[in-house]
Design an enzyme around this catalytic site. Structure first.
Site, PDB file in Angstrom:
ATOM      1  N   LYS A  91       9.220   5.173 -11.980  1.00  0.00           N
ATOM      2  CA  LYS A  91       8.627   4.569 -10.790  1.00  0.00           C
ATOM      3  C   LYS A  91       8.141   5.682  -9.858  1.00  0.00           C
ATOM      4  O   LYS A  91       8.823   6.711  -9.721  1.00  0.00           O
ATOM      5  CB  LYS A  91       9.669   3.696 -10.093  1.00  0.00           C
ATOM      6  N   SER A 166       9.500  -4.670  -6.463  1.00  0.00           N
ATOM      7  CA  SER A 166       8.459  -3.684  -6.322  1.00  0.00           C
ATOM      8  C   SER A 166       8.224  -2.836  -7.567  1.00  0.00           C
ATOM      9  O   SER A 166       7.137  -2.278  -7.726  1.00  0.00           O
ATOM     10  CB  SER A 166       8.784  -2.741  -5.157  1.00  0.00           C
ATOM     11  N   SER A 190      14.271  -5.235  -6.696  1.00  0.00           N
ATOM     12  CA  SER A 190      13.071  -4.612  -7.255  1.00  0.00           C
ATOM     13  C   SER A 190      13.183  -4.100  -8.675  1.00  0.00           C
ATOM     14  O   SER A 190      12.161  -3.694  -9.247  1.00  0.00           O
ATOM     15  CB  SER A 190      12.609  -3.470  -6.361  1.00  0.00           C
TER      16      SER A 190
HETATM   17  N1  GLN Z   1      11.168  -7.550  -2.412  1.00  0.00           N
HETATM   18  C1  GLN Z   1      12.183  -7.000  -1.566  1.00  0.00           C
HETATM   19  C2  GLN Z   1      11.523  -6.322  -0.386  1.00  0.00           C
HETATM   20  O1  GLN Z   1      10.364  -6.460  -0.270  1.00  0.00           O
HETATM   21  C3  GLN Z   1      13.016  -6.022  -2.341  1.00  0.00           C
HETATM   22  C4  GLN Z   1      12.321  -4.748  -2.575  1.00  0.00           C
HETATM   23  C5  GLN Z   1      13.157  -3.742  -3.312  1.00  0.00           C
HETATM   24  O2  GLN Z   1      14.174  -4.068  -3.919  1.00  0.00           O
HETATM   25  N2  GLN Z   1      12.752  -2.499  -3.231  1.00  0.00           N
HETATM   26  O3  GLN Z   1      12.141  -5.707   0.415  1.00  0.00           O
END
Ligand code: GLN
Length: 499
Positions: A91, A166, A190
């Protein structure tokens, strides 16, 4: 005990890009394949598919080829480790010295880190091959990769759908055969949510299990790095390679790291295992196809001998709200470092203040700005007690619910997400709808416990995912359960119908 599969996707073949990392290891060690051949097969598939799927921000072809050559030497010397010669997608919020690290943000476009993240150092040392830096929502804020400043990644099962987020880039790469393994980060879901949307395995380890050093910080009390893989055994392999205390991260835990792969050995007999099911994970808005697949998976775990026990998690309904106080608050502090002075984009102006304002105004996207404003508000004097402190108190209650439940059960199962992958564009105008897609994953981050996402079937031709939550530092049990389930079903042998 394999059951009939829906006519979705195609069965895995013998191509290197279809094989598990464990099978690649066997063939590399037996010299049936070389690391160079495996890497070339992956690079060719990236060249063919990625112009459409867009999993990668940066492809590291030269680095990968050099690492593959070194891996072949190491295998020839009989010094291969579990990941020597295995291609991995990283990532793009994990720092690397030999490729840019952007967090998919304009504020870090072209940024080259002077050091590697600890997980990157460990994989390098183990002889892994880095295929590239994979797409993410900007600074890992989002659930679809649509918040990437660069482009949206497409779901390999249906290119009109999001891959989740994400960590949508590494999830889609592993699903599409553009990487054997992936590393993502999970602050509120994410890793697990995109793993679920893309039909692969994803694991958020216990908070503290894996060093966060060199992970671009989003919410430091929630962030954890973890694996994507096509099988549970592969996820166990990768977790073993990255886990363990690190002097560079004071929150990394001294807990000994068990042999996760060994925990999977033995038969799939789950007699004596107690698995909790919580009514709180049955929410309005859950799709019927998701519910049906998850219910069937729970039934399968019972068939394997597990005892299914109702548990209560009464404070879980507050997890989403408290997360959206805690995570933006921490993010607003963490992102203050991007000021146009130290590194990244710098829009120089007359005054220092104007430089800050213009750099941050031009460098950050809309969702990141929204989080910074929400977080700054929650931390501001006069509101701090009402929002931030209160959220911390509720967080303790959420954690306590899990402690009480885990006094009675070995694991808790739930859906990973209430829906399958949604269409690109469907939720971009409504942040709250986007936030709701993490309603089942966020509680584990608030409590610090590990969570595993395992494919459990299809609904409307798209993957559905079972989430298995575990006690702190007991990844071994949830991996064992996930592996037993996977072996009894065979969903993970399906591949998306790509060229
Ligand atoms: N979708 C969640 C957010 O927008 C989690 C994101 C994540 O785990 N990095 O914060």
């Amino acid at each position: 005990m394999a059951t009939a599969l829906d006519a979705v996707g195609r069965p895995a073949t013998d191509a290197p890009t279809d094989l598990s990392a464990a099978e690649l290891r066997r063939r590399l060690d037996a010299r049936e394949l070389s690391a160079a051949e495996v890497t070339e097969a992956y690079l060719a598939r990236i060249a063919a598919l990625d112009p459409d799927l867009r999993c990668y921000i940066t492809v590291m072809a030269d680095v990968a080829r050099a690492q593959a050559a070194a891996a072949d030497d190491r295998i020839a010397r009989g010094e291969a480790g579990p990941l020597t010669g295995i291609p991995v997608a990283l990532k793009d919020n994990l720092c690397t010295t030999d490729a840019d690290t952007t967090a998919a943000s304009n504020i870090l476009r072209g940024f080259r880190s002077p050091y590697d993240a600890t997980v990157v150092t460990r994989l390098r040392g183990g002889g892994a091959v880095f295929l590239g830096k994979a797409n993410t929502d900007e600074f890992a804020m989002g659930s679809s990769t649509e918040n990437s400043a660069f482009f949206t990644t497409r779901n390999p099962w249906h290119t009109g759908r999001v891959p989740g987020g994400s960590s949508g880039g590494p999830a889609a790469a592993v699903a599409a055969g553009e990487a054997a393994l992936g590393l993502g980060s999970d602050t509120g879901g994410s890793i697990r949510q995109p793993a679920g949307f893309c039909g692969v395995v994803g694991l958020k380890p216990t908070y503290g299990r894996v060093s966060r050093y060199g992970l671009l910080a989003f919410a430091s009390s929630l962030d954890q790095i973890g694996p994507f893989a096509r099988t549970v055994a592969d996820a166990a392999l990768l977790l073993g390679a990255i886990a363990g205390q690190d002097p560079m991260d004071a929150t990394s835990a001294p807990e000994p790291v068990p042999d996760f792969a060994a925990a999977l050995a033995g038969d799939a007999d789950l007699r004596g295992v107690r698995i909790g099911v919580a009514a709180e994970y049955d929410v309005d808005g859950m799709e019927a196809g998701v519910k049906a697949a998850v219910d069937a998976a729970v039934g399968r775990l019972a068939d394997l001998g597990a005892e299914i026990v109702p548990v209560r998690l009464p404070h879980t309904k507050y997890a989403l709200a408290t997360y959206y106080i805690t995570a933006p608050a921490e993010a607003s502090a963490n992102l203050s470092r991007y000021d146009g002075v130290k590194y990244g984009l710098s829009v120089e102006s007359e005054t220092l203040r104007e430089t800050y304002e213009r750099t941050r105004g031009e460098g950050f996207g809309a969702e990141v700005k929204r989080r910074i404003m929400l977080g700054t508000y929650a931390l501001s004097s006069g509101y701090y007690d009402a929002y931030y402190v209160k959220a911390q108190k509720v967080r303790t209650l959420i954690k306590r619910d899990f402690d009480q439940a885990f006094a009675r059960v070995d694991a808790i199962v739930a859906p990973t997400s209430p829906t399958v992958a949604f269409p690109i564009g469907a939720r971009t105008d409504d942040p709250y709808q986007m936030y709701l897609s993490d309603v089942f994953t966020i509680p584990a981050n608030m409590a610090g416990i590990p969570g595993l996402a395992v494919p459990c079937g299809f609904a409307d031709g798209l993957p559905v995912s079972l989430q298995i939550l575990g006690k702190p530092f007991d990844e071994a049990t949830i991996l064992r359960l996930g592996h037993a389930y996977e072996q009894s079903e065979g969903w993970t042998d399906r591949r998306p119908d790509l060229p």
